[in-house]
Write an enzyme that holds these catalytic residues in place. Structure first.
Site, PDB file in Angstrom:
ATOM      1  N   HIS A 106       5.874  -0.615  -2.678  1.00 11.80           N
ATOM      2  CA  HIS A 106       5.426   0.150  -3.848  1.00 11.80           C
ATOM      3  C   HIS A 106       5.528   1.656  -3.618  1.00 11.80           C
ATOM      4  CE1 HIS A 106       2.914  -3.548  -5.368  1.00 11.80           C
ATOM      5  NE2 HIS A 106       4.194  -3.659  -5.627  1.00 11.80           N
ATOM      6  N   THR A 131      -4.335  -9.150   0.657  1.00 12.83           N
ATOM      7  CA  THR A 131      -3.754  -9.094  -0.691  1.00 12.83           C
ATOM      8  C   THR A 131      -4.280 -10.255  -1.523  1.00 12.83           C
ATOM      9  OG1 THR A 131      -1.739  -9.142  -2.033  1.00 12.83           O
ATOM     10  CG2 THR A 131      -1.596 -10.239   0.100  1.00 12.83           C
ATOM     11  N   CYS A 170      16.048  17.364  -9.807  1.00  8.46           N
ATOM     12  CA  CYS A 170      17.105  17.538  -8.785  1.00  8.46           C
ATOM     13  C   CYS A 170      17.010  16.526  -7.659  1.00  8.46           C
ATOM     14  CB  CYS A 170      17.075  18.963  -8.229  1.00  8.46           C
ATOM     15  SG  CYS A 170      15.663  19.286  -7.148  1.00  8.46           S
ATOM     16  N   ASN A 200       0.827  -1.207   0.000  1.00 10.89           N
ATOM     17  CA  ASN A 200       0.000   0.000   0.000  1.00 10.89           C
ATOM     18  C   ASN A 200       0.859   1.253   0.000  1.00 10.89           C
ATOM     19  OD1 ASN A 200      -2.102  -1.728   0.069  1.00 10.89           O
ATOM     20  ND2 ASN A 200      -2.529  -1.493   2.247  1.00 10.89           N
ATOM     21  N   CYS A 234      13.203  24.106  -8.642  1.00 13.18           N
ATOM     22  CA  CYS A 234      14.145  24.120  -9.774  1.00 13.18           C
ATOM     23  C   CYS A 234      13.413  23.991 -11.109  1.00 13.18           C
ATOM     24  CB  CYS A 234      15.167  22.991  -9.628  1.00 13.18           C
ATOM     25  SG  CYS A 234      14.553  21.373 -10.136  1.00 13.18           S
TER      26      CYS A 234
HETATM   27  P1  NAD Z   1      -6.045  -6.260  -4.672  1.00 14.27           P
HETATM   28  O1  NAD Z   1      -6.964  -5.114  -4.933  1.00 14.27           O
HETATM   29  O2  NAD Z   1      -5.553  -7.051  -5.807  1.00 14.27           O
HETATM   30  O3  NAD Z   1      -6.747  -7.303  -3.661  1.00 14.27           O
HETATM   31  C1  NAD Z   1      -7.325  -6.888  -2.462  1.00 14.27           C
HETATM   32  C2  NAD Z   1      -7.481  -8.106  -1.582  1.00 14.27           C
HETATM   33  O4  NAD Z   1      -8.009  -7.654  -0.329  1.00 14.27           O
HETATM   34  C3  NAD Z   1      -8.480  -9.155  -2.100  1.00 14.27           C
HETATM   35  O5  NAD Z   1      -7.895 -10.439  -1.946  1.00 14.27           O
HETATM   36  C4  NAD Z   1      -9.694  -8.987  -1.185  1.00 14.27           C
HETATM   37  O6  NAD Z   1     -10.389 -10.215  -0.983  1.00 14.27           O
HETATM   38  C5  NAD Z   1      -9.039  -8.505   0.082  1.00 14.27           C
HETATM   39  N1  NAD Z   1      -9.888  -7.715   0.966  1.00 14.27           N
HETATM   40  C6  NAD Z   1     -10.939  -6.912   0.656  1.00 14.27           C
HETATM   41  N2  NAD Z   1     -11.446  -6.347   1.765  1.00 14.27           N
HETATM   42  C7  NAD Z   1     -10.698  -6.796   2.804  1.00 14.27           C
HETATM   43  C8  NAD Z   1     -10.725  -6.568   4.210  1.00 14.27           C
HETATM   44  N3  NAD Z   1     -11.617  -5.752   4.772  1.00 14.27           N
HETATM   45  N4  NAD Z   1      -9.813  -7.201   4.984  1.00 14.27           N
HETATM   46  C9  NAD Z   1      -8.891  -8.044   4.436  1.00 14.27           C
HETATM   47  N5  NAD Z   1      -8.832  -8.285   3.115  1.00 14.27           N
HETATM   48  C10 NAD Z   1      -9.712  -7.670   2.304  1.00 14.27           C
HETATM   49  O7  NAD Z   1      -4.834  -5.657  -3.815  1.00 14.27           O
HETATM   50  P2  NAD Z   1      -3.309  -6.066  -3.740  1.00 14.27           P
HETATM   51  O8  NAD Z   1      -3.165  -7.534  -3.659  1.00 14.27           O
HETATM   52  O9  NAD Z   1      -2.740  -5.192  -2.693  1.00 14.27           O
HETATM   53  O10 NAD Z   1      -2.689  -5.643  -5.163  1.00 14.27           O
HETATM   54  C11 NAD Z   1      -3.071  -4.522  -5.894  1.00 14.27           C
HETATM   55  C12 NAD Z   1      -2.048  -3.410  -6.042  1.00 14.27           C
HETATM   56  O11 NAD Z   1      -2.715  -2.134  -5.918  1.00 14.27           O
HETATM   57  C13 NAD Z   1      -1.018  -3.342  -4.958  1.00 14.27           C
HETATM   58  O12 NAD Z   1       0.144  -2.816  -5.486  1.00 14.27           O
HETATM   59  C14 NAD Z   1      -1.594  -2.309  -3.987  1.00 14.27           C
HETATM   60  O13 NAD Z   1      -0.623  -1.680  -3.236  1.00 14.27           O
HETATM   61  C15 NAD Z   1      -2.238  -1.305  -4.896  1.00 14.27           C
HETATM   62  N6  NAD Z   1      -3.351  -0.593  -4.193  1.00 14.27           N
HETATM   63  C16 NAD Z   1      -3.039   0.087  -3.040  1.00 14.27           C
HETATM   64  C17 NAD Z   1      -4.044   0.722  -2.328  1.00 14.27           C
HETATM   65  C18 NAD Z   1      -3.649   1.449  -1.054  1.00 14.27           C
HETATM   66  O14 NAD Z   1      -2.530   1.976  -0.947  1.00 14.27           O
HETATM   67  N7  NAD Z   1      -4.523   1.469  -0.051  1.00 14.27           N
HETATM   68  C19 NAD Z   1      -5.382   0.669  -2.782  1.00 14.27           C
HETATM   69  C20 NAD Z   1      -5.656  -0.027  -3.985  1.00 14.27           C
HETATM   70  C21 NAD Z   1      -4.613  -0.679  -4.680  1.00 14.27           C
END
Ligand code: NAD
Length: 250
Positions: free
Chosen positions: A118, A187, A129, A101, A149
Site C-alpha cells: 500500500h 491483519t 513532474c 502498512n 515545479c
Molecule cells: P485492520 O485494522 O483491518 O486489522 C488489524 C488486525 O490486527 C485485527 O485483526 C486485529 O485483531 C489485529 N491486531 C490488533 N492488535 C494486534 C497486535 N498487537 N498484534 C497482532 N495483531 C493485532 O488492519 P489491516 O488488516 O492491515 O487492514 C487495514 C488497512 O489499513 C490496511 O491497508 C493497512 O495497511 C491500513 N492501516 C495501516 C496502518 C499502518 O501503516 N500502521 C495503520 C492502520 C491502518
C-alpha cells in the site's frame, strides 16, 4: 501456547522459503492505532473520507491535515514484533515481508526486502513532474505542500479507490506462490487484494500461520494454525524458540 510456539518454530525450520504478510496490528504496539481500535485516531479522521483518492483530488489539503496531525500525535518506533521479523531475516529464515502498512517500521527495524503493498507514507511524490520527496523534509506549514515545479505533492501511499502499485502486486503474488510457509501477522484479512495472498500461498502448498489476538476469516479455512496473541509478544517467542532448537545463542 508454548506447544504451539514450538510447533511453529519446527515448521519454520522445515520450510525452505518463508514470507510474512503484515497488517495494521503489527504496528499497534508501536502506538499506531488499527482501523478497528475504538476511540482512536481514525475516529477523528475517518480514513474512508480522509484517505480516499477522490478527497485528494477535490480537497488535497484534507489528507495532508490528517498526516500532519498523525505526525504530531503518533511518534512510532519499531516494536519487539518488528525487531523479531528483522531477526528472522538475519537468521536466514525470512525471505521477504509483504506489508499493508505504510509506516516504514519494518524497514526501520532492519528488514531489507519489504514489499510495500500500500505504498509508504514516509515519501511523497509530485503529481506533475514525478519527483520524490522524503516526508521529513517537506514543509507542511502551507497545505497542500508543493514541489519546486509548483505541482501538488501526494503521499506515496495507496489511497482508498486507488489500484495497488503493479510492481508490488506482482512481487507479492510471486512471493506468495513460491513460499513454503506464510506468517500472517496483525491483519484482519478483509482488505483485498492483500487478503488473497494467504489464499494463493495455501493453494501453492504453503503452510499458513496467523499471529493475531483474534480469529480472522482465514482462521480454520486457510490458516493451519493461529497463535492467539500480540505480535510483539508472540514473534520474539518464536525467535527464542528457534534459537533454543538450533542451539544458537545470539
Ligand atoms: P485492520 O485494522 O483491518 O486489522 C488489524 C488486525 O490486527 C485485527 O485483526 C486485529 O485483531 C489485529 N491486531 C490488533 N492488535 C494486534 C497486535 N498487537 N498484534 C497482532 N495483531 C493485532 O488492519 P489491516 O488488516 O492491515 O487492514 C487495514 C488497512 O489499513 C490496511 O491497508 C493497512 O495497511 C491500513 N492501516 C495501516 C496502518 C499502518 O501503516 N500502521 C495503520 C492502520 C491502518
Amino acid at each position: 501456547m508454548e506447544n504451539l510456539i514450538t510447533k511453529v518454530a519446527q515448521e519454520i525450520l522445515k520450510a525452505k522459503r518463508i514470507t510474512a504478510l503484515t497488517g495494521a496490528g503489527m504496528s499497534a504496539e508501536s502506538g499506531i492505532p488499527t482501523f478497528r481500535d475504538k476511540g482512536g485516531f481514525w475516529e477523528k479522521y475517518d480514513p474512508n473520507e480522509y484517505a480516499h483518492i477522490n478527497t485528494f483530488f477535490t480537497n488535497p489539503e484534507k489528507p495532508w491535515q490528517m498526516l500532519k496531525a498523525f505526525d504530531k500525535e503518533v511518534k512510532a518506533e519499531p516494536n519487539p514484533g518488528h525487531i523479531a521479523l528483522a531477526e528472522l531475516e538475519k537468521m536466514g529464515y525470512l525471505n521477504e515481508v509483504i506489508t499493508q502498512n505504510v509506516d516504514n517500521l519494518h524497514q526501520q527495524a532492519g528488514n531489507t526486502d519489504v514489499i510495500e503493498f500500500h505504498g509508504n507514507f514516509r515519501r511523497a511524490l509530485c503529481l506533475t513532474c514525478g519527483r520524490y520527496y522524503e516526508m521529513g523534509k517537506i514543509n507542511l506549514d502551507v497545505l497542500p505542500p508543493r514541489c519546486e515545479c509548483k505541482g501538488v505533492l501526494k503521499p506515496d501511499a495507496v489511497f482508498f479507490g486507488e489500484p495497488i502499485p503493479e510492481d508490488a502486486f506482482r512481487r507479492a503474488h510471486e512471493a506468495s506462490q513460491k513460499c513454503k510457509l506464510m506468517l500472517v501477522v496483525g491483519t484482519s484479512a478483509v482488505v483485498y487484494p492483500a487478503a488473497s495472498m494467504p489464499q494463493v500461498a495455501k493453494q501453492y502448498g504453503a503452510k499458513v500461520i496467523e499471529v493475531n489476538p483474534e480469529p480472522t476469516p482465514l482462521t480454520g479455512y486457510i490458516s493451519d494454525y493461529i497463535i492467539i496473541g500480540k505480535a510483539g509478544e508472540i514473534l520474539p517467542g518464536i525467535v527464542n524458540e528457534l534459537k533454543k532448537l538450533t542451539g544458537c545463542s545470539t
